[in-house]
Design an enzyme around this catalytic site. Sequence first.
Site, PDB file in Angstrom:
ATOM      1  N   TYR A  78     101.375  20.847 -29.476  1.00  0.00           N
ATOM      2  CA  TYR A  78     100.832  19.954 -28.452  1.00  0.00           C
ATOM      3  C   TYR A  78      99.514  20.473 -27.851  1.00  0.00           C
ATOM      4  O   TYR A  78      98.905  19.794 -27.048  1.00  0.00           O
ATOM      5  CB  TYR A  78     101.859  19.709 -27.339  1.00  0.00           C
TER       6      TYR A  78
ATOM      7  N   ASP B 271     110.645  17.725 -27.441  1.00  0.00           N
ATOM      8  CA  ASP B 271     110.297  16.318 -27.270  1.00  0.00           C
ATOM      9  C   ASP B 271     111.199  15.437 -28.139  1.00  0.00           C
ATOM     10  O   ASP B 271     111.743  14.428 -27.682  1.00  0.00           O
ATOM     11  CB  ASP B 271     108.818  16.124 -27.658  1.00  0.00           C
TER      12      ASP B 271
ATOM     13  N   ASP C  83     117.146  21.386 -36.930  1.00  0.00           N
ATOM     14  CA  ASP C  83     117.722  20.215 -37.617  1.00  0.00           C
ATOM     15  C   ASP C  83     119.227  20.140 -37.397  1.00  0.00           C
ATOM     16  O   ASP C  83     119.800  19.069 -37.174  1.00  0.00           O
ATOM     17  CB  ASP C  83     117.354  20.186 -39.113  1.00  0.00           C
TER      18      ASP C  83
ATOM     19  N   ASP D 196     114.731  12.637 -27.079  1.00  0.00           N
ATOM     20  CA  ASP D 196     115.027  11.236 -27.374  1.00  0.00           C
ATOM     21  C   ASP D 196     116.385  11.095 -28.062  1.00  0.00           C
ATOM     22  O   ASP D 196     117.085  10.101 -27.876  1.00  0.00           O
ATOM     23  CB  ASP D 196     113.905  10.605 -28.226  1.00  0.00           C
TER      24      ASP D 196
ATOM     25  N   LYS E  16     113.219  27.146 -35.549  1.00  0.00           N
ATOM     26  CA  LYS E  16     113.226  26.975 -37.013  1.00  0.00           C
ATOM     27  C   LYS E  16     112.693  28.269 -37.624  1.00  0.00           C
ATOM     28  O   LYS E  16     111.796  28.277 -38.479  1.00  0.00           O
ATOM     29  CB  LYS E  16     112.362  25.759 -37.389  1.00  0.00           C
TER      30      LYS E  16
END
Length: 336
Positions: free
Chosen positions: A126, A229, A205, A233, A172
């Site tokens: 970002y 982020d 994941d 959701d 990750k």
Amino acid sequence: MKKYKIAVIHGDGIGPEVMEATLYVLNNLGLNFEFIPVEAGLNAWKKYKNPLPEETIDIIRKTDACLKGPTQTPPGPETFKSPTVTLRKLFDLYANIRPFKSRPGVPSIHKNVNMIIVRENTEELYSGIEYSIGENSIAIRVITKKACERIARFAFNLAKKEGYKKVTIVHKANVLKVTDGLFRSICFEVAKEYPDIITEEMIVDSAAMKIVMNPSDFNVIVTTNLYGDILSDVAAGITGGLGLAPSANIGDKYAIFEAVHGSAPDIAGKGIANPSALILSSAMMLKYLGEEKIGKMIENAIDSVLSEGKYLTKDLGGNTKTMEFAKAVVEKLNKL
Ligand code: NAI
């Protein structure tokens, strides 16, 4: 009575609608606010060719906190930088706090969810360090020791303060061995200072799947900017949707409160958006300002309206309008 000076960004799309509803609630609490409207987003871009005018930044600097409606950031041009991301970096709001809860009466995939995503908010992809190289493109992913340390400490302190048992470090590092490797190792270093809190780690994941399948296993998640982020959701999706998800951007000197959702152009201008996410964000703002009790009262009033099922917005299967919902919340507040 103390006066709170609050910068208000109405934003784009459904922003002005959910902000009107939120200010209606805040104006009915018997507190002393001075709301100072400032411009940012697509509307500011159209007027000034700048999505975050200097005047906005100057005014924000003189306030106690900022309440922000969603701002619309189109995919191009490159000079149109997201004002949300710019504000987070400018005010060093390094912790993005996103609580997700099952709420009574809300149709959702899961019940008994009570988790907080703590997302590093100032760096990583970002940062927007991107270049075109011939016909190709490159983005630079910066992760610093300082940012990892302070977000990890923030997450563990939050878990301790709010009585959560476990912190899950999401990364990750199996693929991004250097950048996520640093994030992971620093989080584990910091975890040693909190022996009473269980620390676990999860690959991002796998975390996405487990949030969908077993969300009640999670308490506090600490993660990097982009993963945080996206996982937000996912968490919103299993607890009733984006219309219910609040957030806080916290730094050592300032804080901005906004819903997790965006400007929702698909429903803008219809007066049907769910204002709960921004109202709940304003409750987080009140807690930040030291008005813990009133912040909690707002949350209780929203839960009470939702659980009755009489006033539900379209996203929750009802046909209550944005302002009608706000009025129902104020009616509840008056009875609490
Ligand atoms: P979005 O969050 O605006 O909408 C996703 C879906 O959720 C849509 O179907 C929308 O109708 C629904 N939704 C969102 N908020 C709702 C509410 N309060 N009540 C009922 N339904 C709601 O995401 P999208 O469409 O990907 O992004 C639209 C714009 O918002 C983009 O320009 C993006 O840059 C911006 N955005 C801004 C954010 C911010 O200012 N912090 C955060 C996220 C996106």
